[in-house]
Design an enzyme around this catalytic site. Structure first.
Site, PDB file in Angstrom:
ATOM      1  N   SER A  17       0.804  -1.220   0.000  1.00  0.00           N
ATOM      2  CA  SER A  17       0.000   0.000   0.000  1.00  0.00           C
ATOM      3  C   SER A  17       0.839   1.273   0.000  1.00  0.00           C
ATOM      4  O   SER A  17       1.649   1.482  -0.893  1.00  0.00           O
ATOM      5  CB  SER A  17      -0.959  -0.030   1.184  1.00  0.00           C
ATOM      6  OG  SER A  17      -1.878   1.021   1.093  1.00  0.00           O
ATOM      7  N   HIS A  18       0.697   2.078   1.040  1.00  0.00           N
ATOM      8  CA  HIS A  18       1.340   3.388   1.103  1.00  0.00           C
ATOM      9  C   HIS A  18       2.712   3.309   1.761  1.00  0.00           C
ATOM     10  O   HIS A  18       3.362   4.329   1.942  1.00  0.00           O
ATOM     11  CB  HIS A  18       0.446   4.323   1.898  1.00  0.00           C
ATOM     12  CG  HIS A  18       0.035   3.708   3.206  1.00  0.00           C
ATOM     13  ND1 HIS A  18      -0.861   2.651   3.258  1.00  0.00           N
ATOM     14  CD2 HIS A  18       0.430   3.928   4.463  1.00  0.00           C
ATOM     15  CE1 HIS A  18      -1.004   2.269   4.513  1.00  0.00           C
ATOM     16  NE2 HIS A  18      -0.228   3.024   5.274  1.00  0.00           N
ATOM     17  N   ASP A  58      -2.308   6.479  -3.594  1.00  0.00           N
ATOM     18  CA  ASP A  58      -1.182   5.863  -2.883  1.00  0.00           C
ATOM     19  C   ASP A  58      -0.503   4.768  -3.705  1.00  0.00           C
ATOM     20  O   ASP A  58      -0.785   4.588  -4.888  1.00  0.00           O
ATOM     21  CB  ASP A  58      -1.642   5.313  -1.528  1.00  0.00           C
ATOM     22  CG  ASP A  58      -2.485   4.062  -1.690  1.00  0.00           C
ATOM     23  OD1 ASP A  58      -3.167   3.942  -2.717  1.00  0.00           O
ATOM     24  OD2 ASP A  58      -2.441   3.191  -0.790  1.00  0.00           O
ATOM     25  N   ASP A  76      -0.709   1.545  -4.086  1.00  0.00           N
ATOM     26  CA  ASP A  76      -1.477   0.558  -4.847  1.00  0.00           C
ATOM     27  C   ASP A  76      -2.793   1.105  -5.382  1.00  0.00           C
ATOM     28  O   ASP A  76      -3.624   0.344  -5.888  1.00  0.00           O
ATOM     29  CB  ASP A  76      -1.722  -0.689  -3.989  1.00  0.00           C
ATOM     30  CG  ASP A  76      -2.534  -0.384  -2.738  1.00  0.00           C
ATOM     31  OD1 ASP A  76      -2.429   0.753  -2.230  1.00  0.00           O
ATOM     32  OD2 ASP A  76      -3.270  -1.269  -2.268  1.00  0.00           O
ATOM     33  N   ASP A  89      -5.487   2.558  -3.943  1.00  0.00           N
ATOM     34  CA  ASP A  89      -6.798   2.482  -3.301  1.00  0.00           C
ATOM     35  C   ASP A  89      -7.124   3.695  -2.438  1.00  0.00           C
ATOM     36  O   ASP A  89      -8.271   3.888  -2.058  1.00  0.00           O
ATOM     37  CB  ASP A  89      -6.968   1.162  -2.515  1.00  0.00           C
ATOM     38  CG  ASP A  89      -5.910   0.955  -1.458  1.00  0.00           C
ATOM     39  OD1 ASP A  89      -5.013   1.815  -1.324  1.00  0.00           O
ATOM     40  OD2 ASP A  89      -5.974  -0.084  -0.765  1.00  0.00           O
ATOM     41  N   ARG A  90      -6.120   4.519  -2.145  1.00  0.00           N
ATOM     42  CA  ARG A  90      -6.407   5.703  -1.317  1.00  0.00           C
ATOM     43  C   ARG A  90      -6.501   6.955  -2.173  1.00  0.00           C
ATOM     44  O   ARG A  90      -6.040   6.978  -3.305  1.00  0.00           O
ATOM     45  CB  ARG A  90      -5.294   5.904  -0.286  1.00  0.00           C
ATOM     46  CG  ARG A  90      -5.213   4.774   0.703  1.00  0.00           C
ATOM     47  CD  ARG A  90      -4.229   5.117   1.790  1.00  0.00           C
ATOM     48  NE  ARG A  90      -4.221   4.055   2.778  1.00  0.00           N
ATOM     49  CZ  ARG A  90      -3.768   4.191   4.017  1.00  0.00           C
ATOM     50  NH1 ARG A  90      -3.267   5.357   4.412  1.00  0.00           N
ATOM     51  NH2 ARG A  90      -3.797   3.178   4.861  1.00  0.00           N
ATOM     52  N   LYS A 121     -11.296  -0.217  -1.522  1.00  0.00           N
ATOM     53  CA  LYS A 121     -11.405   1.222  -1.689  1.00  0.00           C
ATOM     54  C   LYS A 121     -10.745   1.581  -3.014  1.00  0.00           C
ATOM     55  O   LYS A 121      -9.934   0.817  -3.537  1.00  0.00           O
ATOM     56  CB  LYS A 121     -10.780   1.955  -0.522  1.00  0.00           C
ATOM     57  CG  LYS A 121      -9.356   1.554  -0.206  1.00  0.00           C
ATOM     58  CD  LYS A 121      -9.001   1.965   1.212  1.00  0.00           C
ATOM     59  CE  LYS A 121      -7.604   1.495   1.576  1.00  0.00           C
ATOM     60  NZ  LYS A 121      -7.516   1.110   2.988  1.00  0.00           N
TER      61      LYS A 121
HETATM   62  C1  G1P Z   1      -4.396   1.620   8.191  1.00  0.00           C
HETATM   63  C2  G1P Z   1      -5.567   2.567   8.212  1.00  0.00           C
HETATM   64  C3  G1P Z   1      -6.843   1.827   7.912  1.00  0.00           C
HETATM   65  C4  G1P Z   1      -6.705   1.063   6.602  1.00  0.00           C
HETATM   66  C5  G1P Z   1      -5.462   0.193   6.633  1.00  0.00           C
HETATM   67  C6  G1P Z   1      -5.212  -0.470   5.288  1.00  0.00           C
HETATM   68  O1  G1P Z   1      -4.559   0.642   9.188  1.00  0.00           O
HETATM   69  O2  G1P Z   1      -5.676   3.233   9.448  1.00  0.00           O
HETATM   70  O3  G1P Z   1      -7.914   2.728   7.871  1.00  0.00           O
HETATM   71  O4  G1P Z   1      -7.820   0.272   6.365  1.00  0.00           O
HETATM   72  O5  G1P Z   1      -4.325   0.988   6.944  1.00  0.00           O
HETATM   73  O6  G1P Z   1      -5.031   0.458   4.273  1.00  0.00           O
HETATM   74  P1  G1P Z   1      -3.836   0.737  10.622  1.00  0.00           P
HETATM   75  O7  G1P Z   1      -2.361   0.909  10.362  1.00  0.00           O
HETATM   76  O8  G1P Z   1      -4.407   1.951  11.290  1.00  0.00           O
HETATM   77  O9  G1P Z   1      -4.202  -0.544  11.294  1.00  0.00           O
HETATM   78 ZN    ZN Z   2      -3.268   1.373  -0.436  1.00  0.00          ZN
END
Ligand code: G1P
Ligand code: ZN
Length: 548
Positions: A118-119, A282, A284, A286-287, A381
């Site tokens: 992801s990010h 981000d 991948d 999705d954000r 998302k």
């Molecule tokens: C974080 C975000 C959450 C999201 C997840 C995956 O998780 O807060 O909203 O769904 O990344 O992208 P966290 O690190 O808070 O558990």
């Molecule tokens: Zn992501």
């Protein structure tokens, strides 16, 4: 039986436990001999249908980060050895997370494997991840991830086809032993779906009228998607998409679309000559980050505004069945649901909790404060979806973003909101901090901290209205008189130490008081959070590492 199938004997690794976002670790962990292969074998062992994989399709792709192409080749060869009939893989090994969800659903695949962290930063020193999504296109539910974990603990062999790597550079079908590999255009299916949901003609007119936009793809996966959809299909001038080339290390950046990591875009949008609309996505895809000239739209506000205006887009013209938000997300969406007489669902953090509500048709739009917004069009998302819904609304309303946001606050009240993250704190200290808060929950109501009086406090638990399952200990909520709220929880996605997240929210109904800066508006609440959880004493930190 294909003679090229090799069975490799091996000993299981500890800790191949997929969390809400799959198995996410440092790249160096994934680079250990047989590590990826064992986890993939665990997935195949856990999800193998009674009658085997024959006739089944798997979707495969990732965000292009370092190690993506190595992992893809291993997975393809193992899929062939496991008896799958077809794998659809994005050209170059690329697929954004929402696009993977879209492809799984459209082509009725049994599921998909998505490679991404992801990010989180990429590159040899960065993070990598592997996630399994089921046939509805959404992240595997807990019973599946538990089964994968259980299988990973028992792995003593895996099966892989002994062949050369296949070329993923060109679209088309190639054979891999008994299996066919369809190399697909990673953008086409998703772009086609977007065109069914939004009024592309209206958005084209908006761009033709001189409307300006900047989309920062952060050298991550959405570059090709944004270029195709925004610049080629919708006529945004070339140069609208910046940092559009996916890079293995995201250009050294942190592909997290918030005002901190997307600083350049943020600063440009805050300037007097900034574009009309700014957005980013981000690692991948999705954000999303949404900005107007002179304004950052918090993800919580964005969710509320999208929900209130979604009927202006063709895909949502009939209205919404309901709205779902994760618990720490501000209650701005609740006001919209109330006003429109729609149900509002409050779920634990993590997209997977929306899946049942979407599948059951109980919610149409969902969102999280962490910049995830989406709808029932896929089961992830979807960053570009949020950007396109905003564009559709802007194309219809023809008002500046800032005016739309202010009008929304006038009609619904403003929820000042921020998240304070304390990253890489000692894991034991963080757990102790949460335990100490938990132990005091019953004593908190009626006490006053930094001038704020606590009305109620609890440890959030969720009961899924669809399958009856429950999830406990999803975060400590502290409600104050006057409508303010604090939430404390530990991140489930970090890869080093623990991350304490503190979510601050204050409701302000009076439009005359909608002009404070967020920092000022939340200062008393921030002080209350520090003292309530004794953050400095327990973590040694004077201030959060990141405020978003
Ligand atoms: C974080 C975000 C959450 C999201 C997840 C995956 O998780 O807060 O909203 O769904 O990344 O992208 P966290 O690190 O808070 O558990
Ligand atoms: Zn992501």
């Amino acid at each position: 039986m294909d003679t090229n199938i090799r069975t490799v004997e091996t000993k299981p690794f500890d800790g191949q436990k997929p969390g809400t976002s799959g198995l996410r670790k440092k790249v160096e962990v994934f680079r250990q001999d047989h590590y990826v292969a064992q986890f993939i074998q665990a997935i195949f062992d856990a999800v193998r249908p009674q009658d085997g994989f024959a006739g089944r399709t798997l979707v495969l792709g990732g965000d292009g980060r370092f190690f993506n192409s190595t992992a893809i080749q291993i997975i393809l060869k193992m899929a062939a050895a496991s008896g799958l009939t077809r794998v659809m893989v994005g050209q170059g090994g690329l697929l954004s997370t929402p696009a993977a969800s879209c492809v799984i659903r459209k082509h009725r695949a049994m599921g998909g494997i998505i490679l991404s962290a992801s990010h989180n930063p990429g590159g040899p020193e960065g993070d990598f991840g592997i996630k399994y999504n089921g046939g509805n296109g959404g992240p595997a539910p807990e019973k599946v991830t538990d089964a994968i974990f259980a299988a990973s603990k028992k792995i003593d062999r895996y099966r892989i086809l002994d062949v050369a790597d296949i070329d993923l550079g060109r679209t088309g079908t190639v054979r891999l032993g008994p299996m066919s590999v369809e190399v697909i255009d990673p953008v086409a299916d998703h772009a086609e779906l977007m065109a069914t949901l939004f009024d592309f003609a209206a958005i084209r007119d908006l761009f033709a009228s001189g409307f300006t936009m900047r989309f920062d793809a952060m050298h991550a996966i959405t570059g090709p998607y944004a270029r195709r959809i925004l610049e080629e299909m919708l006529g945004a001038p070339s140069g609208t998409v910046v940092n559009g080339e996916p890079l293995e290390d995201f250009g050294g950046g942190h592909p997290d679309p918030n005002p901190v990591w997307a600083r350049t875009l943020h600063d440009e949008m805050m300037g007097p000559d900034g574009p009309d609309f700014g957005a980013a996505s981000d690692g991948d895809g999705d954000r999303n980050l949404i900005l107007g000239r002179g304004i950052f739209v918090t993800p919580s506000d964005s969710l509320a505004i999208l929900a209130a205006n979604a009927h202006r887009a063709p895909g949502y013209a009939k209205g919404l069945a309901g709205i779902a938000r994760s618990m720490p997300t501000s209650r701005a969406a609740d006001r919209v649901a109330e006003k429109r007489g729609m149900p509002l669902f409050e779920t634990p953090t993590g997209w997977k909790f929306f899946g049942n509500l979407l599948d059951a048709g109980m919610a149409t739009i969902c969102g999280e404060e962490s910049a995830g917004t989406g709808s029932d069009h896929v089961r992830e998302k979807d960053g570009l979806w949020a950007v396109l819904l905003w564009l559709n609304i802007l194309a219809v309303r023809r008002e500046p973003v800032i005016d739309i946001v202010r009008a929304h606050w006038r009609d619904h009240g403003r929820h000042y909101y921020a998240r304070h993250d304390y990253e890489e704190v000692d894991a034991d200290a963080a757990a102790d901090l949460m335990d100490a808060l938990r132990a005091r929950l019953d004593d908190l109501p009626g006490t006053t901290i930094e001038g704020l009086t606590i009305e109620a406090a609890d440890d959030f638990s969720y009961h899924d209205p669809v399958d009856g399952s429950s999830a406990e200990h999803q975060g400590i909520r502290v409600f104050f008189e006057g409508g303010a709220r604090l939430v404390f929880r530990l991140s489930g996605t970090g890869t080093a130490g623990a991350t304490l997240r503190v979510y601050l929210e204050r409701f302000e109904a009076d439009p005359a008081r909608h002009d404070e800066t967020t920092a000022d508006a939340l200062a008393p609440l921030a002080a209350a959070a520090r003292s309530l959880a004794r953050i400095r004493e327990r973590t040694g930190r004077d201030a959060p590492s990141v405020i978003t």
